[in-house]
Design an enzyme around this catalytic site. Structure first.
Site, PDB file in Angstrom:
ATOM      1  N   HIS A  18     143.425 -20.942 -72.468  1.00 21.31           N
ATOM      2  CA  HIS A  18     143.582 -19.405 -72.367  1.00 21.31           C
ATOM      3  C   HIS A  18     144.912 -19.136 -73.191  1.00 21.31           C
ATOM      4  CE1 HIS A  18     143.639 -15.398 -69.862  1.00 21.31           C
ATOM      5  NE2 HIS A  18     143.858 -15.312 -71.413  1.00 21.31           N
ATOM      6  N   HIS A  20     145.631 -16.581 -76.814  1.00 15.32           N
ATOM      7  CA  HIS A  20     145.352 -15.608 -77.907  1.00 15.32           C
ATOM      8  C   HIS A  20     146.237 -15.957 -78.991  1.00 15.32           C
ATOM      9  CE1 HIS A  20     143.218 -12.970 -74.772  1.00 15.32           C
ATOM     10  NE2 HIS A  20     144.347 -13.465 -74.089  1.00 15.32           N
ATOM     11  N   HIS A 198     137.643 -12.510 -70.016  1.00 15.99           N
ATOM     12  CA  HIS A 198     138.764 -12.119 -68.814  1.00 15.99           C
ATOM     13  C   HIS A 198     138.034 -11.250 -67.946  1.00 15.99           C
ATOM     14  CE1 HIS A 198     141.244 -13.194 -72.461  1.00 15.99           C
ATOM     15  NE2 HIS A 198     142.393 -12.859 -71.713  1.00 15.99           N
ATOM     16  N   GLU A 201     141.803  -9.736 -63.841  1.00 12.45           N
ATOM     17  CA  GLU A 201     143.400  -9.672 -64.113  1.00 12.45           C
ATOM     18  C   GLU A 201     143.964  -8.572 -63.713  1.00 12.45           C
ATOM     19  OE1 GLU A 201     144.402  -9.174 -68.353  1.00 12.45           O
ATOM     20  OE2 GLU A 201     146.348 -10.099 -68.094  1.00 12.45           O
ATOM     21  N   ASP A 279     148.524 -17.924 -72.425  1.00  9.84           N
ATOM     22  CA  ASP A 279     147.876 -16.517 -72.706  1.00  9.84           C
ATOM     23  C   ASP A 279     148.686 -15.942 -74.007  1.00  9.84           C
ATOM     24  OD1 ASP A 279     146.370 -14.248 -72.174  1.00  9.84           O
ATOM     25  OD2 ASP A 279     147.696 -13.379 -70.625  1.00  9.84           O
ATOM     26  N   ASP A 280     149.816 -15.490 -73.951  1.00  7.85           N
ATOM     27  CA  ASP A 280     150.544 -14.847 -75.262  1.00  7.85           C
ATOM     28  C   ASP A 280     151.937 -15.307 -75.101  1.00  7.85           C
ATOM     29  OD1 ASP A 280     148.165 -12.979 -75.986  1.00  7.85           O
ATOM     30  OD2 ASP A 280     148.607 -12.474 -73.846  1.00  7.85           O
TER      31      ASP A 280
HETATM   32  N1  HPA Z   1     144.434  -9.584 -71.163  1.00 12.58           N
HETATM   33  C1  HPA Z   1     143.880  -8.876 -71.877  1.00 12.58           C
HETATM   34  N2  HPA Z   1     143.645  -8.922 -73.242  1.00 12.58           N
HETATM   35  C2  HPA Z   1     144.620  -9.830 -73.907  1.00 12.58           C
HETATM   36  C3  HPA Z   1     145.399 -10.529 -73.180  1.00 12.58           C
HETATM   37  C4  HPA Z   1     145.400 -10.443 -71.662  1.00 12.58           C
HETATM   38  O1  HPA Z   1     146.323 -11.077 -70.955  1.00 12.58           O
HETATM   39  N3  HPA Z   1     146.140 -11.094 -73.926  1.00 12.58           N
HETATM   40  C5  HPA Z   1     145.631 -10.620 -75.373  1.00 12.58           C
HETATM   41  N4  HPA Z   1     144.718  -9.735 -74.929  1.00 12.58           N
HETATM   42 ZN    ZN Z   2     144.322 -13.410 -72.136  1.00 17.77          ZN
END
Ligand code: HPA
Ligand code: ZN
Length: 341
Positions: A18, A20, A198, A201, A279-280
Site C-alpha cells: 500500500h 502511492h 481503499h 479508512e 501509504d504516502d
Molecule cells: N486514502 C485515500 N486516498 C489516498 C490516500 C489515502 O490514504 N493516499 C493517497 N490517496
Molecule cells: Zn492509500
C-alpha cells in the site's frame, strides 16, 4: 551478535502493498521538478513544505497531495519519482512492491497516460534488474471524480494491460461508496486485473463489505473500520482477506488518536491477515521500516510479531504461490539467523 529491533526490522525481507507513488514525492524533488518544468508550487523551501504537512483528516491531506502532483509532468519525472522510492526501498529490505499510481490526477492536467505509465514502468524494470525488487503495478481510480472518468482511464490502460497488474480505488472516501464503481470493476475483472480498494479508512464497515461483494476486492486497503463490525471481522478472518494497514498514515490523518490506540495488534490477535505499509511516506514522516518500528514501540510488538507481519506481506501479495513460498522461507531464514537483543 544480537542486533537491536531497528536493525532487525531494516534487514527483514518485506513487501510493500500500500504505497502511492505520488505520495513518495519528497519536497526537495517536488521543488526541483517544479523548477525543471517551470511549474508554480506553493512552497518557498522543502522546510516550508514539511511545516505545512499538518493534517486533520483525509481531505486536508489530499488537497496538498494533489497540489504536489502538479510538479510531475514528463516521463522522466515519473521515472525519477519511482526510482527514488525504489532506491530507498532497496536500502530497507523491501524486495517486492505493489505500488499505486493515480492516472486521473495527471491526465486531467493534460499529461498523457502513456507518459505517466512509461516513466513508472521503466523505473520498476530497472529496479527489478538492479535491486532485485519485483513488482506488480496497480492503477487506482479516484472515487471522488465521475465514474465516466474512471471508465476512460480503464480504456487508456488497454495498451498496457499486461504490464498493469491490478486496479484500485482511492481518494476521498466519505459519500463515495464502492457500489458507484461496480461497472468499472466488472470490466476490469473481465480483463484480468487484480482488484483492491481503499475502504474503511474514514468510511463505515459497509464500504468494506461493498468493496468485497460488489467490486470483488481481493485485498482491502486500510480497513480499520472492520473493528466496528464483529460479523465483518470474522468474515475477513475466515476468508483470509488481507488488510493493508498504514500506521503512521492513520495517526497523521487522525483515523486513530495516537499510535498507542492503533488497532494493528487487535487485528493480528483476531487472526486477520494484516500487513504494514507506508501509504504516502513523503507526507506522513516515515517509510516502511519506520511504520514497523513505530507500531512495535507503541504497541509492544516483538521481533517475532514483526517477522509475522513481513511473512504476511508476501502471503497477501499478488506474487505466484511458488514466489510467495520462497519469500516467506527467506523471512523465516532471516529470523532464525538474526538474534535480537
Ligand atoms: N486514502 C485515500 N486516498 C489516498 C490516500 C489515502 O490514504 N493516499 C493517497 N490517496
Ligand atoms: Zn492509500
Amino acid at each position: 551478535m544480537p542486533v537491536d529491533l531497528r536493525t532487525y526490522a531494516l534487514g527483514l525481507p518485506k513487501a510493500e502493498l500500500h504505497l502511492h507513488l505520488e505520495g513518495t514525492l519528497e519536497p526537495e524533488m517536488m521543488l526541483a521538478l517544479a523548477q525543471r518544468n517551470g511549474v508554480e508550487v506553493r512552497y518557498e523551501s522543502a522546510e516550508a513544505a514539511r511545516a505545512a504537512y499538518e493534517f486533520h483528516d483525509l481531505q486536508s491531506f489530499l488537497d496538498l497531495y494533489y497540489a504536489g502532483c502538479a510538479a510531475l509532468v514528463t516521463e522522466d519525472d515519473f521515472y525519477d519519482l519511482t526510482w527514488a522510492y525504489l532506491t530507498r526501498a532497496a536500502q530497507e529490505g523491501i524486495v517486492h512492491v505493489e505500488p499505486f499510481f493515480d492516472p486521473q490526477t495527471h491526465t486531467d492536467r493534460g499529461v498523457l497516460f502513456g507518459t505517466v505509465v512509461q516513466g513508472i514502468l521503466r523505473a520498476l524494470e530497472d529496479g527489478q534488474e538492479l535491486y532485485g525488487i519485483t513488482y506488480r503495478l496497480i492503477m487506482s481510480f479516484l472515487r471522488d471524480r465521475p465514474v465516466e472518468s474512471a471508465m476512460r482511464t480503464l480504456e487508456h490502460a488497454r495498451l498496457y494491460r499486461r504490464r498493469i497488474a491490478g486496479v484500485g480505488l482511492d481518494s476521498a472516501e466519505m459519500g463515495h461508496q464502492p457500489e458507484d464503481f461496480a461497472e468499472v470493476f466488472d470490466i476490469a475483472r473481465e480483463r484480468g486485473y487484480h482488484v483492491v480498494a481503499h475502504a474503511g479508512e474514514e468510511g463505515p464497515p459497509a464500504y468494506i463489505a461493498g468493496a468485497l461483494d460488489v467490486l470483488g476486492a481481493e485485498r482491502i486497503d486500510h480497513g480499520d473500520a472492520c473493528l466496528q463490525s464483529p460479523a465483518l471481522l470474522s468474515r475477513l478472518a475466515r476468508d483470509r482477506v488481507p488488510l493493508t494497514i498504514c500506521p503512521l498514515s492513520n495517526v497523521r490523518l487522525r483515523v486513530v488518536p495516537d499510535m498507542a490506540s492503533h488497532p494493528l495488534k487487535k487485528l493480528m490477535d483476531s487472526e486477520l491477515l494484516v500487513t504494514v505499509n507506508s501509504d504516502d511516506p513523503a507526507y506522513f514522516g516515515g517509510y516502511l521500516t519506520d511504520n514497523y518500528l513505530a507500531a512495535a514501540e507503541a504497541l509492544g510488538l516483538s521481533a517475532a510479531q514483526l517477522t509475522d507481519l513481513a511473512a504476511n506481506s508476501f502471503a497477501a501479495s499478488f506474487l505466484d504461490d511458488d514466489e510467495k513460498d520462497a519469500r516467506i522461507l527467506e523471512v523465516r531464514h532471516y529470523a532464525a539467523h538474526t538474534p535480537v537483543e
